[in-house]
Design a protein around this motif. Structure first.
Motif, PDB file in Angstrom:
ATOM      1  N   TRP A 151       0.830  -1.211   0.000  1.00  0.00           N
ATOM      2  CA  TRP A 151       0.000   0.000   0.000  1.00  0.00           C
ATOM      3  C   TRP A 151       0.859   1.253   0.000  1.00  0.00           C
ATOM      4  N   GLU A 152       0.353   2.256  -0.681  1.00  0.00           N
ATOM      5  CA  GLU A 152       0.938   3.580  -0.608  1.00  0.00           C
ATOM      6  C   GLU A 152      -0.122   4.561  -0.131  1.00  0.00           C
ATOM      7  N   VAL A 153       0.193   5.278   0.918  1.00  0.00           N
ATOM      8  CA  VAL A 153      -0.731   6.296   1.427  1.00  0.00           C
ATOM      9  C   VAL A 153      -0.380   7.627   0.797  1.00  0.00           C
ATOM     10  N   GLU A 154      -1.375   8.294   0.259  1.00  0.00           N
ATOM     11  CA  GLU A 154      -1.102   9.590  -0.359  1.00  0.00           C
ATOM     12  C   GLU A 154      -2.356  10.456  -0.330  1.00  0.00           C
ATOM     13  N   TYR A 155      -2.150  11.734  -0.480  1.00  0.00           N
ATOM     14  CA  TYR A 155      -3.297  12.629  -0.634  1.00  0.00           C
ATOM     15  C   TYR A 155      -3.819  12.538  -2.060  1.00  0.00           C
ATOM     16  N   MET A 156      -5.123  12.704  -2.204  1.00  0.00           N
ATOM     17  CA  MET A 156      -5.744  12.670  -3.527  1.00  0.00           C
ATOM     18  C   MET A 156      -6.872  13.700  -3.560  1.00  0.00           C
ATOM     19  N   HIS A 157      -7.044  14.316  -4.708  1.00  0.00           N
ATOM     20  CA  HIS A 157      -8.275  15.075  -4.927  1.00  0.00           C
ATOM     21  C   HIS A 157      -9.409  14.061  -5.006  1.00  0.00           C
ATOM     22  N   TRP A 158     -10.480  14.342  -4.327  1.00  0.00           N
ATOM     23  CA  TRP A 158     -11.589  13.387  -4.326  1.00  0.00           C
ATOM     24  C   TRP A 158     -12.880  14.130  -4.000  1.00  0.00           C
ATOM     25  N   SER A 159     -13.977  13.594  -4.447  1.00  0.00           N
ATOM     26  CA  SER A 159     -15.282  14.198  -4.181  1.00  0.00           C
ATOM     27  C   SER A 159     -16.159  13.215  -3.434  1.00  0.00           C
ATOM     28  N   CYS A 191     -19.623  14.636  -3.567  1.00  0.00           N
ATOM     29  CA  CYS A 191     -19.864  15.408  -4.800  1.00  0.00           C
ATOM     30  C   CYS A 191     -19.254  16.810  -4.728  1.00  0.00           C
ATOM     31  N   ASN A 192     -18.597  17.116  -3.614  1.00  0.00           N
ATOM     32  CA  ASN A 192     -17.948  18.404  -3.441  1.00  0.00           C
ATOM     33  C   ASN A 192     -16.456  18.091  -3.372  1.00  0.00           C
ATOM     34  N   GLU A 193     -15.661  18.668  -4.287  1.00  0.00           N
ATOM     35  CA  GLU A 193     -14.264  18.236  -4.312  1.00  0.00           C
ATOM     36  C   GLU A 193     -13.475  18.703  -3.105  1.00  0.00           C
ATOM     37  N   GLY A 194     -12.718  17.792  -2.564  1.00  0.00           N
ATOM     38  CA  GLY A 194     -11.822  18.081  -1.459  1.00  0.00           C
ATOM     39  C   GLY A 194     -10.585  17.225  -1.607  1.00  0.00           C
ATOM     40  N   VAL A 195      -9.869  17.051  -0.517  1.00  0.00           N
ATOM     41  CA  VAL A 195      -8.665  16.235  -0.523  1.00  0.00           C
ATOM     42  C   VAL A 195      -8.858  15.117   0.490  1.00  0.00           C
ATOM     43  N   VAL A 196      -8.605  13.894   0.084  1.00  0.00           N
ATOM     44  CA  VAL A 196      -8.668  12.768   1.015  1.00  0.00           C
ATOM     45  C   VAL A 196      -7.300  12.118   1.126  1.00  0.00           C
ATOM     46  N   MET A 197      -7.097  11.426   2.240  1.00  0.00           N
ATOM     47  CA  MET A 197      -5.921  10.590   2.392  1.00  0.00           C
ATOM     48  C   MET A 197      -6.320   9.213   1.888  1.00  0.00           C
ATOM     49  N   GLY A 198      -5.796   8.831   0.751  1.00  0.00           N
ATOM     50  CA  GLY A 198      -6.202   7.582   0.140  1.00  0.00           C
ATOM     51  C   GLY A 198      -5.084   6.557   0.147  1.00  0.00           C
ATOM     52  N   ILE A 199      -5.413   5.371  -0.293  1.00  0.00           N
ATOM     53  CA  ILE A 199      -4.447   4.271  -0.376  1.00  0.00           C
ATOM     54  C   ILE A 199      -4.497   3.695  -1.779  1.00  0.00           C
ATOM     55  N   ASN A 200      -3.344   3.626  -2.418  1.00  0.00           N
ATOM     56  CA  ASN A 200      -3.262   3.071  -3.773  1.00  0.00           C
ATOM     57  C   ASN A 200      -4.295   3.690  -4.716  1.00  0.00           C
ATOM     58  N   GLY A 201      -4.531   4.973  -4.551  1.00  0.00           N
ATOM     59  CA  GLY A 201      -5.456   5.663  -5.440  1.00  0.00           C
ATOM     60  C   GLY A 201      -6.912   5.441  -5.122  1.00  0.00           C
ATOM     61  N   GLN A 202      -7.200   4.764  -4.018  1.00  0.00           N
ATOM     62  CA  GLN A 202      -8.589   4.460  -3.671  1.00  0.00           C
ATOM     63  C   GLN A 202      -9.027   5.190  -2.402  1.00  0.00           C
ATOM     64  N   PHE A 203     -10.276   5.551  -2.368  1.00  0.00           N
ATOM     65  CA  PHE A 203     -10.907   6.047  -1.156  1.00  0.00           C
ATOM     66  C   PHE A 203     -12.308   5.462  -1.085  1.00  0.00           C
ATOM     67  N   PRO A 204     -12.699   4.840   0.014  1.00  0.00           N
ATOM     68  CA  PRO A 204     -11.835   4.406   1.117  1.00  0.00           C
ATOM     69  C   PRO A 204     -10.742   3.461   0.616  1.00  0.00           C
ATOM     70  N   GLY A 205      -9.783   3.167   1.457  1.00  0.00           N
ATOM     71  CA  GLY A 205      -8.696   2.269   1.083  1.00  0.00           C
ATOM     72  C   GLY A 205      -9.214   0.895   0.690  1.00  0.00           C
ATOM     73  N   PRO A 206      -8.335   0.075   0.098  1.00  0.00           N
ATOM     74  CA  PRO A 206      -8.733  -1.262  -0.350  1.00  0.00           C
ATOM     75  C   PRO A 206      -9.293  -2.094   0.811  1.00  0.00           C
ATOM     76  N   THR A 207     -10.251  -2.936   0.492  1.00  0.00           N
ATOM     77  CA  THR A 207     -10.789  -3.848   1.507  1.00  0.00           C
ATOM     78  C   THR A 207      -9.852  -5.037   1.668  1.00  0.00           C
ATOM     79  N   ILE A 208      -9.523  -5.322   2.904  1.00  0.00           N
ATOM     80  CA  ILE A 208      -8.746  -6.525   3.195  1.00  0.00           C
ATOM     81  C   ILE A 208      -9.737  -7.646   3.462  1.00  0.00           C
ATOM     82  N   ARG A 209      -9.521  -8.757   2.811  1.00  0.00           N
ATOM     83  CA  ARG A 209     -10.390  -9.913   3.039  1.00  0.00           C
ATOM     84  C   ARG A 209      -9.486 -11.109   3.313  1.00  0.00           C
TER      85      ARG A 209
END
Lengths: 583, 583
Positions: free
Chosen positions: A40-48, A51-69
């Motif tokens: 995993w890589e943790v990084e900031y991403m523009h995300w909505s 529906c309102n654009e902001g910045v999220v802390m995402g993982i591997n380009g995903q928000f929420p982060g990937p599901t671990i199963r």
């Protein structure tokens, strides 16, 4: 599975723990537990998210982060690289007890040093118990910044859940502010105090709608009808069911603040799991979920299949200023875009605590679950108060507002470092004359980083005592979460706990949980065995409250730990010690 | 103070210095150098730099940070504690050469590891040369977040400046965005690229006006008249002068982006210092100041004393979208609140490069200043280009976009660690066929962390070559700043540098500087002696450009360093090495 093979397997597991997972291969040969790897890589991403654009802390380009199963018994390995420009990061695996791996608990300043930008830390731990879990940041207010995701543990191979279902869905609940988490941290640490206010949106699997409503015709104040192509980051994930089938819905709340209530229009829900523990099934039409809690419910798709139905989530316990989150339960082959014709389920009144308590009190352990020890070795009473320090607004426990040290407790205790934190333990109780029904007579308190040192394998009772906040006639809900253990919830009560209340304790079928709420002006009693060597946070799971000092730390049996990875302790006095010492 | 006591005191200083600053002892015996101590805490603060509330990174509750004032030869000690919740921090002492103390240069990943939250790092260095300097964050874009302040070094006791003045003022220039620095970092690192745009405000000593104007009657577009009680964080600091006295105005620019032009309505300015070096005095009515530069000018209060006068600062070199910054030169006893009746000085047209160049070309070393070596040992040609990597927009030097490693170069070179950064040095030149007048034929480039290893005490010529950016007919100004050294500016030229241009080099009285500009489509030649053991950044001082890879690193003589404080190298491979090694 034969008893013999179960016994053999337990033996292997003991060996595995003893060697810090070196010998997982043996285990792998006997049963089908696996090592499940993630990079995993943790990084900031523009995300909505809403529906309102902001910045999220995402993982591997995903928000929420990937599901671990994974399956119960599997080893999860997450190689976490910090790609934030200047910030440290950690991830806490909420509900995973980390038996034998306390350094993988992911709590900055408690179990490890924050992972610095550019650096990689390997979280390696066994998920020993099937259930619905999640993970999230545990440094500053990085959970509020969006660093979270789901962690689902299926039963081990050849094992079965004690209930049947045909399919399942997962709902990770969160709340979202348009003000970024750094500014929230600053607001909460300011004099005069600036409260962050209610969230702008509630999110279901990271998706909410801020400026429109899926149920516009029923919205008040009026909002325009949301229109989605389906590819939007904020488009709702509908859940498609086959008529008359039974579904498991996994629900976990990683909200920063909001207590929630969930309902599925027209559908009865049977609660079967809470915090990774089975509960005696019971039926409800709506359910409360506090931050830090997880549940599984079963529902049958037994309604008119030519219609779709609302799934609604609304705010409880605080005067809400956030619209309900909505998504659609879609009956195949009805089009998923067909909006339900009914009004979304109404969330119970925010301060209808009778409703909340009646739900909470129905949660009992499934028959056959482990029972608590009948007595305790130590009782710790924890008074929850809102206070001031030099004019700053704080929360305090037994009149100490938690202020985390630079050196993680796990390391400073292991290596017996002086001056890493306060020598004296915080008090085990508070003044019997304290009036929990009134604002504090003297609201001033102090910072502290002392912790509770628990005798290894001792049984601990904790009485969480709520009280009036700073303002008259205000007492808030606080959902408390314990790391490293499950605890039995022995009971809840009103006003101040007294020794007489012990007779009300449920020792017969108290639910095992890792999170529990205290109601306004009430108390909650819980019991756990301090059987997991490590340093463990126990805190209000409302992120702003923890930031304001609302937590304590328990430590036990750290002398028993052989090989704490140095990588977890590169900062503060442990870092200095490793660098200075002559071997 | 008696000479005897002076001598005794010097002895003590010699002992202190003896540990790290061997060669200064001679100087210390001669004059009364001191140790100047500061205890600083870096933290976020709500602040209204331009009357619009935002968040700044402040020091000890101040924005800009406290001014450091010392005498040449003094030792400055700054005990810096990081009070940010989750971010590392460093501070670079811009213009201080750090002779013998390269670990105190304050450049993350080059001279030291970032200081983690809660930790304290002690910067200890000698300010060996009188002049006008400043300090600022050098990690991520923390300079853009407001982490900066002034550093002023007076001449040593019993010494005199080579010019007279009756009083002095200090102006630290900066630019300010309403979007926070974290989001700016993210914007610049996004695909598609998001440019941060022009600053909302220019700040004079951290003060600007966004929604009003001090000169409202002249403002276009129209703005309301600013009204201040004087206590506002954004209230301008007026400069009060006595008629007919001579004043020194110290000016330094720590802008993230803006190139500036300064004028004092009706007053002639005599430039006497640039980047801590005396220049042959020359007169101007306005002057350009690029980010990273500092100047002193003298002016005489020789205008009508019943009036006040505008000091104006406007944008140059980029199409401006930011109002002029204004403050008032107040003639005593005229009221400081009396607004000048004249129109504020007009900033020259942004793209009047003829004006810029004529100013720049007038800067010559004061007679008697050190002269450059007449020849060089190595010439490094650095082509400045805008490029792409996987669709991300970058800046590159000789087709490599600088990407800093996790382990600071100073440590990985000192301890000869493999795999800390690329083995091979970046190229000393670029293809002779590269057309600097056109966009790159192949805009793709790569990241790199290789550095230039310079022979100790060798003389290095650097030719900074500007070029066309990605878009047609665009070539921007880049102000380059060198750490650890001053360099002689040998000359400027148009279009592509060729060997024939060497004849134009000024070896007679080239100014010594630490910052120098390249003009659009032009080149700049400079020479320095690699006589300071350490690893030194050389980069475009536009913060977004550095963030996008516009820099290189020089290293020299690191093997000569005896005792690099471990505290500077607790991260990455050096941290690991210190922790693992057996003594």
């Amino acid at each position: 599975m034969a008893l013999a093979s179960l016994a053999a397997r337990s033996c292997v597991l003991v060996i595995v723990f003893g060697l810090c997972f070196l010998s997982i291969s043996i285990e792998a040969k006997r049963s089908s537990t696996k090592v499940v790897n993630f990079k995993w890589e943790v990084e900031y991403m523009h995300w909505s998210p809403d529906c309102n654009e902001g910045v999220v802390m995402g993982i591997n380009g995903q928000f929420p982060g990937p599901t671990i199963r994974a399956r119960a018994g599997d080893t999860v390995v997450v190689e976490l690289t910090n790609k934030l420009p200047t910030e440290g990061v950690v991830i806490h695996w909420h509900g995973i007890r980390q038996m034998g791996t306390p350094w993988a608990d992911g709590t900055a300043a408690i179990s490890q040093c924050a992972i610095n930008p550019g650096e990689t830390f390997i979280y390696k731990f066994i998920v020993d118990k099937a259930g619905t879990y999640f993970y999230h940041g545990h440094y500053g207010m990085q959970r509020s910044a969006g660093l979270y995701g789901s962690l689902i543990v299926d039963v081990a191979e050849y094992k079965k859940e004690p209930f049947h279902y045909d399919g399942e869905f997962n709902l990770l609940l969160s709340d979202w502010w348009h003000k970024n988490a750094h500014e929230q941290e600053l607001d909460l640490s300011s004099k005069p105090f600036r409260w962050i206010g209610e969230p702008q949106s509630l999110l279901l699997n990271g998706r909410g709608q801020y400026n429109c409503s899926l149920a516009a015709q029923f919205s008040n104040p009026p909002l325009s009808q949301c229109k989605f192509t389906g590819t939007e980051q904020c488009a709702p994930q509908t859940m498609t069911v086959q008529p008359n089938k039974i579904y498991r819905l996994r629900i976990a709340s990683t909200t920063a603040l909001a207590s929630l209530n969930l309902a599925i229009g027209g559908h009865k829900m049977v609660v079967v799991e809470a915090d990774g523990n089975y509960v005696e099934p019971f039926s409800v039409y709506d359910m409360d979920i506090y931050s830090g809690e997880s549940y599984s419910i079963l529902f049958k798709a037994d309604q008119n299949p030519s219609q779709n139905y609302w799934i609604s989530v609304g705010v409880r316990g605080r005067k809400p200023n956030t619209p309900q989150a909505l998504t659609i339960l879609n009956y195949s082959p009805t089009l998923s875009t067909k909006l339900p014709t009914s009004r979304p389920p109404t969330t119970p009144l925010w301060n209808d605590y009778y409703h909340s308590k009646s739900f909470t009190n129905r949660i009992k352990a499934l028959r056959g679950s482990p029972k608590p020890p009948t007595t305790y070795n130590r009782r710790i009473m924890l008074l929850n108060t809102q206070n001031r320090i030099d004019g700053f607004t704080k929360w305090a426990i037994n009149n100490i507002s938690l202020s985390l040290p630079v050196t993680p407790y796990l390391g400073s205790i292991k290596y017996n470092l002086k001056n890493a934190f306060a020598n004296s333990q915080p008090p085990d109780s508070f003044s019997p004359s304290y009036d929990v029904m009134r604002p504090p007579v003297n609201p001033n308190t102090t910072h502290g980083d002392g912790i509770y040192m628990l005798k290894f394998n001792s049984t601990i009772d904790v009485i969480l005592q709520n009280a009036n906040a700073l303002a008259d006639n205000v007492s808030e809900i606080h959902p408390w979460h314990l790391h490293g253990h499950d605890f039995w919830v022995l009971g809840y009560g009103e006003e101040k706990f007294t020794d007489k209340d012990v007779v009300k304790f449920n020792l017969k079928n108290p639910p095992l949980r890792n999170s529990v709420v205290i109601f306004p002006y009430g108390w909650t009693a819980l019991r756990f065995v301090a059987d997991n060597p490590g340093a463990w946070a126990f805190h209000c799971h409302i992120e702003p409250h923890l930031h304001m000092g609302m937590g304590v730390v328990f430590a036990e049996g750290i002398y028993r730990l052989k090989n704490i990875p140095k990588e977890a302790l590169t900062c503060g006095l442990t870092g200095k010690m490793f660098m200075d010492r002559k071997h």
